[in-house]
Design a protein around this motif. Sequence first.
Motif: not given
Length: 123
Positions: A26-35, A54-59, A72-78
């Motif tokens: 669950r590290t990703a659920s506490n951190n921003a994630v980027g592609w 998940g409230g802020s996105t950047y493209y 989906d932080n419950a699934k630890d998935t972006v």
Amino acid sequence: VQLQASGGGLVQAGGSLRISCTASRRTASNNAVGWFRQAPGKEREFAAAISWRGGSTYYADSVKGRFTISRDNAKDTVYLQMNSLRPEDTAVYYCAAARGPIATSRKDEYRYWGQGTLVTVSS
């Protein structure tokens, strides 16, 4: 922490694809994630990022309006939903977990990197 990117493949121009990034814990659920993405012979470049809640996105300008990042932080998935794909979107796509909760395009702000998934867009 390990990040696993999946869902890449071959798609025709104008098509859609969704790629996923799953964290080993669950590290990703506490951190921003980027592609980020890296085309052959080119530097790795930023594509999209999402804050830890998940409230802020950047493209990046090159994908704005065509790609959507979500988590989906419950699934630890972006996820990265990619629509209206173009041949120039062909690249290996990497997900990464940032050092903090704020979405950013700066590569040096990302601490953990996945192994990448190949997306090929044919013309």
